[in-house]
Design a protein around this motif. Structure first.
Motif, PDB file in Angstrom:
ATOM      1  N   ARG A 255       0.834  -1.203   0.000  1.00 46.98           N
ATOM      2  CA  ARG A 255       0.000   0.000   0.000  1.00 46.98           C
ATOM      3  C   ARG A 255       0.865   1.247   0.000  1.00 46.98           C
ATOM      4  O   ARG A 255       1.852   1.342   0.721  1.00 46.98           O
ATOM      5  N   VAL A 256       0.447   2.227  -0.812  1.00 44.83           N
ATOM      6  CA  VAL A 256       1.082   3.536  -0.853  1.00 44.83           C
ATOM      7  C   VAL A 256      -0.014   4.573  -0.653  1.00 44.83           C
ATOM      8  O   VAL A 256      -1.066   4.516  -1.302  1.00 44.83           O
ATOM      9  N   ALA A 257       0.201   5.526   0.247  1.00 45.29           N
ATOM     10  CA  ALA A 257      -0.768   6.594   0.506  1.00 45.29           C
ATOM     11  C   ALA A 257      -0.018   7.871   0.808  1.00 45.29           C
ATOM     12  O   ALA A 257       1.037   7.849   1.454  1.00 45.29           O
ATOM     13  N   ASN A 258      -0.558   8.991   0.337  1.00 42.73           N
ATOM     14  CA  ASN A 258       0.065  10.282   0.613  1.00 42.73           C
ATOM     15  C   ASN A 258       0.077  10.543   2.111  1.00 42.73           C
ATOM     16  O   ASN A 258      -0.926  10.362   2.799  1.00 42.73           O
ATOM     17  N   GLY A 259       1.229  10.962   2.618  1.00 43.70           N
ATOM     18  CA  GLY A 259       1.343  11.291   4.030  1.00 43.70           C
ATOM     19  C   GLY A 259       1.521  10.105   4.944  1.00 43.70           C
ATOM     20  O   GLY A 259       1.512  10.255   6.170  1.00 43.70           O
ATOM     21  N   ALA A 260       1.672   8.906   4.368  1.00 41.36           N
ATOM     22  CA  ALA A 260       1.858   7.700   5.183  1.00 41.36           C
ATOM     23  C   ALA A 260       3.016   6.896   4.618  1.00 41.36           C
ATOM     24  O   ALA A 260       3.281   6.931   3.411  1.00 41.36           O
ATOM     25  N   PRO A 261       3.728   6.165   5.456  1.00 43.95           N
ATOM     26  CA  PRO A 261       4.852   5.369   4.955  1.00 43.95           C
ATOM     27  C   PRO A 261       4.371   4.211   4.093  1.00 43.95           C
ATOM     28  O   PRO A 261       3.273   3.680   4.291  1.00 43.95           O
ATOM     29  N   TYR A 262       5.198   3.827   3.141  1.00 43.57           N
ATOM     30  CA  TYR A 262       4.922   2.651   2.315  1.00 43.57           C
ATOM     31  C   TYR A 262       4.857   1.419   3.211  1.00 43.57           C
ATOM     32  O   TYR A 262       5.615   1.289   4.177  1.00 43.57           O
TER      33      TYR A 262
END
Length: 308
Positions: free
Chosen positions: A220-227
């Motif tokens: 999972r990849v999300a803006n503002g969160a670590p991979y």
């Protein structure tokens, strides 16, 4: 005023530990049993109706600890190339609650004798609420008004693609494109939702007749969160006994065991523990699952993954 700030700070700190699930997209350790939660293109990927329910409890021993209920199901629409499904989520942490209802539809295309490709969309809605009455606020008149339940509703729109054959699958998806900010009457930001990008893949090895091992990955990849990447090794013993072990670097490690009670019903339990510093303060994550499948689904002749 100091007590009010302490209570708000405590709620905020608790929310951080669960933020990746409560206000983005839920990431189950036994995700192989709920692929539709992440990718709408999975709907109808194998013959016969199937429905699965999950109950997850985290931070056992904490007041207001997170609890999540999930129900998902899907099927092929007649003899067409269309599949349809749904996923329902109820997520509670402390004074906050999120309820989500989403429909999924997918179109399946045969690329060759062995390969199939499907594309799908998600469409639904979510309601996020906070009940201030559940907070320990010393002076109820601090903000000039009485407190109550604050509720906000938003839409969900997502998409995905799913490529598979008899022993391999890979999927790319965005369960929700929309970015939403929930704000209360005092212009305080209650929560944010941002798009999550998921990659799922797995390969099934036949160890002996009707005994399979399937390593899978949910990234999972999300803006503002670590991979993040959750790796799971799943064992299917003659479609009777299921077991898996999973690991996410510096986050959790856990295991699952399931038993097929009848040809149509399977039940299982998973336990995950934090492997970060916070592990000594929580009681781990307990998950219970039950799955129902139609008789014709036993053939599983469309998707090489474990199909549920």
């Amino acid at each position: 005023m100091m007590n009010l700030l302490k209570n708000i700070t405590l709620l905020f700190v608790m929310s951080l530990g669960f933020y990746s699930q409560a206000q983005t997209d839920v990431k189950l350790s036994n995700f192989v049993f709920a692929p539709l939660m992440y990718n709408p293109a999975y709907a109808g990927s194998s013959d016969g109706y199937s429905a699965t329910g999950f109950y997850t409890s985290q931070w056992v021993g904490f007041d207001g600890a997170p609890e999540t209920l999930i129900v998902t199901g899907h099927d092929r629409i007649g003899i067409t190339n269309l599949g349809a499904g749904f996923d329902i989520l109820s997520d509670r942490i402390g004074a906050s609650t999120e309820n989500r209802v989403v429909g999924n539809i997918a179109y399946h295309l045969r690329l060759s004798q062995n390969w199939l490709l499907s594309t799908g969309i998600k469409l639904g809605g979510t309601n996020y609420s906070i009940d201030y009455n559940l907070l320990s606020i010393e002076d109820q008149n601090e903000f000039g008004n009485g407190f109550g339940d604050i509720s906000r509703t938003s839409f969900i729109f997502g998409t995905g693609v799913f490529l598979h054959r008899d022993n391999f699958f890979v999927g790319l998806s965005i369960p929700n494109f929309l970015t939403t900010e929930y704000i209360d009457e005092f212009r305080n930001t209650l929560a944010n939702t941002t798009p999550n990008y998921f990659l799922t893949t797995g390969y099934r090895f036949e160890l002996e007749r009707e005994v399979y091992l399937q390593p899978t990955v949910l990234a999972r990849v999300a803006n503002g969160a670590p991979y993040s990447a959750l790796v799971s090794f799943n064992l299917d013993y003659k479609d009777k006994i299921y077991a898996s072990a999973n690991y996410e670097h510096n986050v959790t490690a856990g295991a699952f065991v399931g038993l097929r009670i009848t040809d149509q019903i399977m039940a299982g339990y998973a336990y995950d523990t934090s492997i970060a510093t916070f592990a000594q303060y929580n009681g781990g994550i307990h998950s219970f699952m039950i799955n129902f499948r139609a008789k014709e689904r036993y053939r599983r002749d469309r998707c090489g993954c474990f199909t549920y």
